[in-house]
Scaffold this motif. Structure first.
Motif, PDB file in Angstrom:
ATOM      1  N   GLU A  27       0.823  -1.211   0.000  1.00 49.07           N
ATOM      2  CA  GLU A  27       0.000   0.000   0.000  1.00 49.07           C
ATOM      3  C   GLU A  27       0.858   1.263   0.000  1.00 49.07           C
ATOM      4  OE1 GLU A  27      -3.180   2.355   2.924  1.00 49.07           O
ATOM      5  OE2 GLU A  27      -2.692   0.251   3.317  1.00 49.07           O
ATOM      6  N   GLY A  28       1.833   1.337   0.905  1.00 50.80           N
ATOM      7  CA  GLY A  28       2.677   2.518   0.980  1.00 50.80           C
ATOM      8  C   GLY A  28       3.488   2.723  -0.284  1.00 50.80           C
ATOM      9  N   THR A  29       3.978   1.622  -0.869  1.00 49.67           N
ATOM     10  CA  THR A  29       4.764   1.722  -2.099  1.00 49.67           C
ATOM     11  C   THR A  29       3.899   2.206  -3.259  1.00 49.67           C
ATOM     12  OG1 THR A  29       6.232  -0.035  -1.353  1.00 49.67           O
ATOM     13  CG2 THR A  29       6.223   0.454  -3.710  1.00 49.67           C
ATOM     14  N   PHE A  30       2.689   1.647  -3.387  1.00 54.61           N
ATOM     15  CA  PHE A  30       1.776   2.122  -4.428  1.00 54.61           C
ATOM     16  C   PHE A  30       1.498   3.614  -4.267  1.00 54.61           C
ATOM     17  CE2 PHE A  30      -0.096  -2.336  -5.035  1.00 54.61           C
ATOM     18  CZ  PHE A  30       0.432  -2.476  -6.301  1.00 54.61           C
ATOM     19  N   TYR A  31       1.263   4.039  -3.027  1.00 54.83           N
ATOM     20  CA  TYR A  31       0.945   5.449  -2.791  1.00 54.83           C
ATOM     21  C   TYR A  31       2.128   6.333  -3.184  1.00 54.83           C
ATOM     22  CZ  TYR A  31      -0.318   9.786  -0.467  1.00 54.83           C
ATOM     23  OH  TYR A  31      -0.596  11.103  -0.219  1.00 54.83           O
ATOM     24  N   ARG A  32       3.321   5.988  -2.738  1.00 54.42           N
ATOM     25  CA  ARG A  32       4.497   6.802  -3.049  1.00 54.42           C
ATOM     26  C   ARG A  32       4.778   6.834  -4.547  1.00 54.42           C
ATOM     27  NH1 ARG A  32       6.144   4.143   1.587  1.00 54.42           N
ATOM     28  NH2 ARG A  32       7.311   2.581   0.375  1.00 54.42           N
ATOM     29  N   GLN A  33       4.647   5.692  -5.210  1.00 54.05           N
ATOM     30  CA  GLN A  33       4.887   5.668  -6.652  1.00 54.05           C
ATOM     31  C   GLN A  33       3.886   6.548  -7.391  1.00 54.05           C
ATOM     32  OE1 GLN A  33       4.688   1.504  -7.623  1.00 54.05           O
ATOM     33  NE2 GLN A  33       6.818   1.110  -7.043  1.00 54.05           N
ATOM     34  N   GLY A  34       2.623   6.466  -6.987  1.00 50.69           N
ATOM     35  CA  GLY A  34       1.603   7.285  -7.631  1.00 50.69           C
ATOM     36  C   GLY A  34       1.827   8.763  -7.412  1.00 50.69           C
ATOM     37  N   GLY A 106      -3.956  -3.493  -1.039  1.00 56.01           N
ATOM     38  CA  GLY A 106      -3.082  -2.342  -0.856  1.00 56.01           C
ATOM     39  C   GLY A 106      -3.218  -1.332  -1.969  1.00 56.01           C
ATOM     40  N   GLY A 107      -3.377  -1.823  -3.203  1.00 49.12           N
ATOM     41  CA  GLY A 107      -3.581  -0.930  -4.329  1.00 49.12           C
ATOM     42  C   GLY A 107      -4.846  -0.105  -4.193  1.00 49.12           C
ATOM     43  N   PHE A 108      -5.909  -0.737  -3.715  1.00 47.90           N
ATOM     44  CA  PHE A 108      -7.170  -0.014  -3.527  1.00 47.90           C
ATOM     45  C   PHE A 108      -7.009   1.123  -2.527  1.00 47.90           C
ATOM     46  CE2 PHE A 108     -10.844   0.634  -0.771  1.00 47.90           C
ATOM     47  CZ  PHE A 108     -11.748   1.154  -1.688  1.00 47.90           C
ATOM     48  N   ALA A 110      -4.268   2.586  -1.493  1.00 48.59           N
ATOM     49  CA  ALA A 110      -3.342   3.596  -1.991  1.00 48.59           C
ATOM     50  C   ALA A 110      -4.039   4.517  -2.981  1.00 48.59           C
ATOM     51  CB  ALA A 110      -2.142   2.925  -2.643  1.00 48.59           C
ATOM     52  N   LEU A 111      -4.789   3.935  -3.920  1.00 53.61           N
ATOM     53  CA  LEU A 111      -5.480   4.748  -4.908  1.00 53.61           C
ATOM     54  C   LEU A 111      -6.557   5.609  -4.251  1.00 53.61           C
ATOM     55  CD1 LEU A 111      -5.759   5.535  -7.847  1.00 53.61           C
ATOM     56  CD2 LEU A 111      -7.185   3.506  -8.219  1.00 53.61           C
ATOM     57  N   SER A 112      -7.234   5.075  -3.245  1.00 51.66           N
ATOM     58  CA  SER A 112      -8.219   5.870  -2.504  1.00 51.66           C
ATOM     59  C   SER A 112      -7.572   7.099  -1.888  1.00 51.66           C
ATOM     60  CB  SER A 112      -8.866   5.021  -1.401  1.00 51.66           C
ATOM     61  OG  SER A 112      -9.533   3.901  -1.931  1.00 51.66           O
ATOM     62  N   SER A 113      -6.382   6.919  -1.300  1.00 51.32           N
ATOM     63  CA  SER A 113      -5.670   8.044  -0.679  1.00 51.32           C
ATOM     64  C   SER A 113      -5.215   9.055  -1.730  1.00 51.32           C
ATOM     65  CB  SER A 113      -4.465   7.533   0.109  1.00 51.32           C
ATOM     66  OG  SER A 113      -4.874   6.717   1.197  1.00 51.32           O
ATOM     67  N   ILE A 114      -4.771   8.571  -2.887  1.00 48.72           N
ATOM     68  CA  ILE A 114      -4.366   9.473  -3.965  1.00 48.72           C
ATOM     69  C   ILE A 114      -5.568  10.281  -4.460  1.00 48.72           C
ATOM     70  CG2 ILE A 114      -3.562   9.543  -6.358  1.00 48.72           C
ATOM     71  CD1 ILE A 114      -1.756   7.115  -5.643  1.00 48.72           C
ATOM     72  N   LEU A 115      -6.693   9.618  -4.668  1.00 53.31           N
ATOM     73  CA  LEU A 115      -7.889  10.301  -5.157  1.00 53.31           C
ATOM     74  C   LEU A 115      -8.345  11.405  -4.208  1.00 53.31           C
ATOM     75  CD1 LEU A 115      -9.867   7.201  -6.430  1.00 53.31           C
ATOM     76  CD2 LEU A 115      -9.312   9.182  -7.843  1.00 53.31           C
ATOM     77  N   THR A 116      -8.244  11.180  -2.929  1.00 58.24           N
ATOM     78  CA  THR A 116      -8.754  12.138  -1.951  1.00 58.24           C
ATOM     79  C   THR A 116      -7.683  13.096  -1.439  1.00 58.24           C
ATOM     80  OG1 THR A 116      -8.442  10.475  -0.204  1.00 58.24           O
ATOM     81  CG2 THR A 116     -10.631  10.618  -1.201  1.00 58.24           C
ATOM     82  N   SER A 117      -6.474  13.038  -1.981  1.00 58.33           N
ATOM     83  CA  SER A 117      -5.398  13.931  -1.556  1.00 58.33           C
ATOM     84  C   SER A 117      -5.587  15.326  -2.140  1.00 58.33           C
ATOM     85  CB  SER A 117      -4.040  13.365  -1.976  1.00 58.33           C
ATOM     86  OG  SER A 117      -3.926  13.329  -3.398  1.00 58.33           O
ATOM     87  N   SER A 118      -4.855  16.285  -1.590  1.00 57.02           N
ATOM     88  CA  SER A 118      -4.928  17.659  -2.092  1.00 57.02           C
ATOM     89  C   SER A 118      -4.281  17.764  -3.474  1.00 57.02           C
ATOM     90  CB  SER A 118      -4.218  18.610  -1.124  1.00 57.02           C
ATOM     91  OG  SER A 118      -4.844  18.582   0.145  1.00 57.02           O
ATOM     92  N   CYS A 119      -4.773  18.684  -4.271  1.00 58.75           N
ATOM     93  CA  CYS A 119      -4.246  18.852  -5.626  1.00 58.75           C
ATOM     94  C   CYS A 119      -2.991  19.718  -5.612  1.00 58.75           C
ATOM     95  CB  CYS A 119      -5.297  19.489  -6.528  1.00 58.75           C
ATOM     96  SG  CYS A 119      -6.709  18.409  -6.848  1.00 58.75           S
TER      97      CYS A 119
END
Length: 329
Positions: A27-34, A106-108, A110-119
């Protein structure tokens, strides 16, 4: 998809197992890569249609007219059963995950966190809100060609837990239901969504796959020749979804290994209007995950051919292995 080296809701289920202090596997790796990839895109410019050659402008306008005809950009992402199969029990950050643990949960997250992060900068894969009553669907307003539309992104994953032993053992009934649900979600997206993305394994042409891996009996090796290549279960189901669709998905992204050779020709023969994003080889997780990140951000900006292609290919690996056919041609 076979990895080159070790290092893409079901309302009635919820993931059962995680080594909590680190989140879900990868999860953390997916988030950082994204997020790192989005940082590369933040300073890239958005298309100005008036600056495009007339023929390119018309093609781009036609594609987005079709995508946005009902006022909603409907994007659905199916995360396949993304097992990390090495032939041996996997130890990751000191934890023993056993044979073939799953990374799609973990991918789900991570992607959820990316989608809801600040622009940041020109990024648009950000600033979403999770819809009330559905933890798997996210929405936000977007501006394309000076008009406001609603972007809706729904993400489903395939593994009941991270551990194969549980998914094929005590939770096998739940796993079967989850696999069926996500597979149905994927097929319905092909029939109804504007954009359908699959992130997972190609299974050497037997995918897309939403089920636990099938091994050669008595081994921990995937049964490519006797099952995936012989039966092509995922491919046949995907093609049946295209065949039964009155108005198939506008854009299909197959973020899995060697997906162009495995899937492109048959999809385009059934649905020549569908633009398809694919890969050209057996890839690392990073290449397909970041390419999907770039494609999502580009769609949300309303990017056209040159800039869309650039967003897919911001790294050396992606430049070598990611491509698209019929998206803006």
């Amino acid at each position: 998809m076979r990895l080159k080296h070790v290092l893409l809701v079901v309302g009635f289920f919820f993931p059962i197992l995680s080594f909590a202090d680190r989140g879900y596997l990868y999860e953390g790796t997916f988030y950082r890569q994204g997020k790192d990839y989005l940082n590369r895109l933040a300073s890239t410019s958005n298309d100005r249609l008036q600056n495009l050659p007339e023929d390119k402008r018309q093609i781009c306008e036609k594609r987005y007219d079709s995508l946005l005809k009902d006022g909603v950009l409907d994007i659905r992402i199916a995360l396949g059963y993304f097992d990390w199969t090495t032939g041996s029990p996997l130890r990751y950050y000191g934890e023993n995950y056993g044979y073939s643990p799953s990374m799609d949960i973990g991918g789900f997250y991570a992607l959820s966190s990316i989608l809801t992060s600040s622009c940041r900068g020109n990024n648009q894969l950000c600033g979403f809100r999770r819809e009330s009553g559905n933890m798997y669907r996210f929405s936000k307003p977007i501006r394309i060609r000076g008009k406001t539309f609603t972007a809706r992104v729904e993400v489903q994953f395939s593994s009941e837990t991270e551990l194969l032993s549980r998914n094929t053992g005590r939770y096998s009934a739940n796993q079967s239901s989850r696999s069926q649900y996500t597979e149905s979600f994927f097929k319905n997206a092909i029939r109804n969504a504007d954009v359908t993305f699959y992130f997972g394994h190609s299974r050497n042409g037997g995918g897309p796959d939403f089920n636990p891996p099938v091994f050669v009996p008595g081994t921990n090796k995937l049964n490519y020749s006797g099952y995936y290549k012989a039966k092509r279960p995922g491919l046949n189901k995907m093609l049946n979804a295209f065949s039964s669709a009155e108005d198939p998905t506008e854009i299909m992204g197959l973020f899995s290994c060697d997906s162009r050779d495995h899937f492109l020709r048959k999809i385009r023969s059934l649905s020549p209007h569908t633009g398809v994003i694919t890969s050209l080889d057996i890839l690392t997780v990073t290449e397909v995950w970041t390419a999907m990140t770039g494609a999502l951000d580009s769609l949300l900006r309303g990017q056209c051919q040159k800039s869309f292609y650039q967003s897919l290919r911001m790294t050396a690996g992606n430049q070598k292995y990611m491509t698209m056919d019929g998206v803006f041609e």
